[in-house]
Each structure stands twice: as C-alpha cells, then as structure tokens.
Design an enzyme around this catalytic site. Structure first.
Site, PDB file in Angstrom:
ATOM      1  N   SER A  15       0.819  -1.215   0.000  1.00 58.93           N
ATOM      2  CA  SER A  15       0.000   0.000   0.000  1.00 58.93           C
ATOM      3  C   SER A  15       0.854   1.265   0.000  1.00 58.93           C
ATOM      4  O   SER A  15       1.821   1.388   0.754  1.00 58.93           O
ATOM      5  CB  SER A  15      -0.923   0.013   1.217  1.00 58.93           C
ATOM      6  OG  SER A  15      -1.639   1.236   1.277  1.00 58.93           O
ATOM      7  N   LYS A  16       0.468   2.224  -0.835  1.00 58.83           N
ATOM      8  CA  LYS A  16       1.122   3.528  -0.875  1.00 58.83           C
ATOM      9  C   LYS A  16       0.441   4.533   0.052  1.00 58.83           C
ATOM     10  O   LYS A  16       0.909   5.676   0.189  1.00 58.83           O
ATOM     11  CB  LYS A  16       1.124   4.062  -2.311  1.00 58.83           C
ATOM     12  CG  LYS A  16       2.040   3.304  -3.276  1.00 58.83           C
ATOM     13  CD  LYS A  16       1.997   3.917  -4.659  1.00 58.83           C
ATOM     14  CE  LYS A  16       3.075   3.353  -5.588  1.00 58.83           C
ATOM     15  NZ  LYS A  16       2.904   1.940  -5.890  1.00 58.83           N
ATOM     16  N   LYS A  67     -13.556  -4.355   1.071  1.00 62.78           N
ATOM     17  CA  LYS A  67     -14.401  -3.194   0.819  1.00 62.78           C
ATOM     18  C   LYS A  67     -15.903  -3.491   0.909  1.00 62.78           C
ATOM     19  O   LYS A  67     -16.693  -2.583   1.191  1.00 62.78           O
ATOM     20  CB  LYS A  67     -14.082  -2.587  -0.553  1.00 62.78           C
ATOM     21  CG  LYS A  67     -12.724  -1.911  -0.608  1.00 62.78           C
ATOM     22  CD  LYS A  67     -12.515  -1.188  -1.923  1.00 62.78           C
ATOM     23  CE  LYS A  67     -11.169  -0.497  -1.975  1.00 62.78           C
ATOM     24  NZ  LYS A  67     -11.008   0.325  -3.196  1.00 62.78           N
ATOM     25  N   ASP A 104     -13.503   6.576  -3.258  1.00 58.61           N
ATOM     26  CA  ASP A 104     -12.981   6.132  -4.552  1.00 58.61           C
ATOM     27  C   ASP A 104     -13.647   6.867  -5.707  1.00 58.61           C
ATOM     28  O   ASP A 104     -13.003   7.168  -6.718  1.00 58.61           O
ATOM     29  CB  ASP A 104     -13.188   4.625  -4.732  1.00 58.61           C
ATOM     30  CG  ASP A 104     -12.158   3.793  -3.990  1.00 58.61           C
ATOM     31  OD1 ASP A 104     -11.039   4.300  -3.755  1.00 58.61           O
ATOM     32  OD2 ASP A 104     -12.462   2.637  -3.642  1.00 58.61           O
ATOM     33  N   GLY A 129     -13.123  -4.206 -17.140  1.00 56.12           N
ATOM     34  CA  GLY A 129     -13.045  -4.820 -15.825  1.00 56.12           C
ATOM     35  C   GLY A 129     -14.353  -4.668 -15.076  1.00 56.12           C
ATOM     36  O   GLY A 129     -15.043  -3.643 -15.209  1.00 56.12           O
ATOM     37  N   GLY A 131     -14.610  -5.747 -11.558  1.00 48.99           N
ATOM     38  CA  GLY A 131     -14.353  -6.013 -10.144  1.00 48.99           C
ATOM     39  C   GLY A 131     -14.781  -4.868  -9.247  1.00 48.99           C
ATOM     40  O   GLY A 131     -15.567  -3.989  -9.632  1.00 48.99           O
TER      41      GLY A 131
END
Length: 284
Positions: A15-16, A67, A104, A129, A131
């Site tokens: 993780s950043k 999440k 997000d 995608g 997801g």
C-alpha cells in the site's frame, strides 16, 4: 496521545497510503500518524471492535479484499457508499458510530473535473473490468451523464453490475476479448464529445498479465485512464500515448481518494500544492 488512522487489507505491505498520508502529515506538522495494518478476513470484526474503543483512532482506509465485507460490521453508511456497495473509508462519528464512506468515486473523478465542467454533446466511457474498482467508476461516471460500455470476462456479471448501479441507464456490455482484436469501425465526428477508455482491472499490474487492448477501438480524442499504480507507467498507458491519446495514471485516483479520506480523519485539508513532490516520492 498521538491520534492516528490506518489502512487495512490483505495483503497490505504494497500500500502507498502510508506514504501519501505521512507526506501530508509532515507538511502540515500534525501530531498524528498513519499506519498500515494487516487484517485478514476472519479478524475483521475483532479489529473494528478493538479500534472502536481506542480514543486515538480516527478511522481507516479499506483496501482489497474487505471493501464489501466491512459493510455489515458498520453502524451506518453514507448514501454514496450504500449506492456503490463498497466502503474504502471508515470514520468514527462524534456519537461513536462507525460510518462507512466511499472516496474512490471522488478520487476517480478528480483528474476529470476540469474536463467535465464543459458541456458535451455526448459522453461515453469504455470500462475494462468488472471487479470492485469498477463499481465506483460505474457509479461516478453514470452520475456524470456517461453512456457506459462495460467489458468483462463474464457478461452476466457486467449486466448485473450495470443493472444494480444505474438501472435506468442506456448502457452496454461487451466481452473483454472483443477489444483485444483490431477493428475497422469508422467513428463519427467526435467534436464536442467526451470519450474515456479505462482500465478498471488488475491486468497490467506487476505480476499480472498485460491488458490486451487494440487502440483502434478508441474514438479520436479519447483519454486513456489506468487505475493500476504498480507500475505507474503501464503498457496500457504507453501504447495509448504512442497512438496519440492523452493519458491519466493510477496515482491521480489514488491521491484523490486519499485526499478526501485525509480530511475525514484529521479535520483539515491536505496540502495539495505539493502534489508534484508527492508523485515523485511515490514513483521513486
């Protein structure tokens, strides 16, 4: 006592978020910390119960694979998180309740905001995608008036996602491999239109196979947006740039969503005037 927030996930070492929040904490001189904490699925409930009783804990960011799993463990959800069906930020309200939020969506839209202030004849996004990340992207773009083409390996999953998040929208589903092959489709005049091509999948991430996308599928003037952050300069973005398209990398969304969460945790706006320096650190 030093107040703190953290990011939880499984795995979490990559993780950043600690680097981002720590950078802002240092710039502002806050007496605060931001940590990474490894939490497996079986320990999620115990983690939240323990942190609920810690007066110094201000909340946490939530990354894969928690999440959606955290939702049933929270006291309430903000409306956007409820709509998206995913929580990436948990904050403790003044009444002690654990509140699930979704930053997000704001993070994804942030680098597009100036563009979206314009009036467009038509807005279309090809989203690759289906997801968890795609949920926030679909919700955000549907709210901005985009017609969406959602591409995934499972057409049924894509249909269900669109039906859940924007049942009244005139959207479309396509198989992911459709975009891997060249097309000779003649696009109409795109003046006054806003076209996006978005990699919302983990394809292209370090250790993952590349995303196969033929840029003949992108209308003239499209913007390529890749949410992958490791590496920041993905093959998808390199090929888009070579084909003459503008690009947005995954750090834009990552920093944007972190900025919204930072304000919830620490009660102050992050110092965004240092974004260039922050990006350099994250890419070092």
């Amino acid at each position: 006592m030093t107040i703190y927030a953290e990011v939880i996930g499984d795995p979490i070492a990559q993780s950043k978020s600690p680097a981002i929040h720590g950078f802002w904490i240092d710039k502002l001189g806050l007496d605060a910390e931001y940590r990474a904490h490894h939490v497996i699925a079986d320990d999620l409930a115990a983690y939240l119960e323990e942190r609920r009783g810690d007066p110094d804990w201000r909340g946490c960011n939530v990354t894969m694979p928690h999440k959606q799993a955290v939702i049933s463990l929270l006291d309430r959800l903000e409306p956007l998180a409820r709509r998206v069906g995913a929580v990436n930020t948990i904050v403790r309200a003044p009444d002690g309740a654990l509140v699930g939020r979704n930053t997000d969506v704001a993070g994804f839209l942030e680098p597009l905001r100036e563009r979206l202030k314009a009036t467009h004849y038509f807005r279309m996004a090809r989203i690759l995608g289906t997801g968890g990340a795609a949920r926030a992207i679909v919700a955000g773009l549907a709210g901005e008036g985009f017609t969406l083409v959602l591409a995934g390996r499972d057409a049924g999953k894509a249909e269900a996602l669109l039906g859940e998040l924007d049942p009244g929208g005139e959207h479309h589903v396509a198989p992911l491999d459709h975009f891997a092959k060249p097309t000779d489709f003649a696009f109409d005049d795109r003046e006054g239109c806003c076209d996006l091509v978005i990699n919302a999948s983990p394809l292209g991430m370090r250790g993952q196979p590349p995303l196969e996308f033929d840029w003949s599928h992108a209308p003239p003037g499209s913007v390529a947006y890749d949410i992958v952050t490791d590496p920041v300069e993905t093959e998808f973005l390199q090929q888009a740039r070579s084909a003459g398209f503008e690009t947005i990398d995954g750090l834009a969304m990552l920093i944007g969503q972190a900025a919204a969460a930072f304000t919830h945790f620490f009660g102050v706006e992050p110092p965004r005037g240092h974004d260039a320096e922050l990006r350099q650190r994250l890419m070092a």
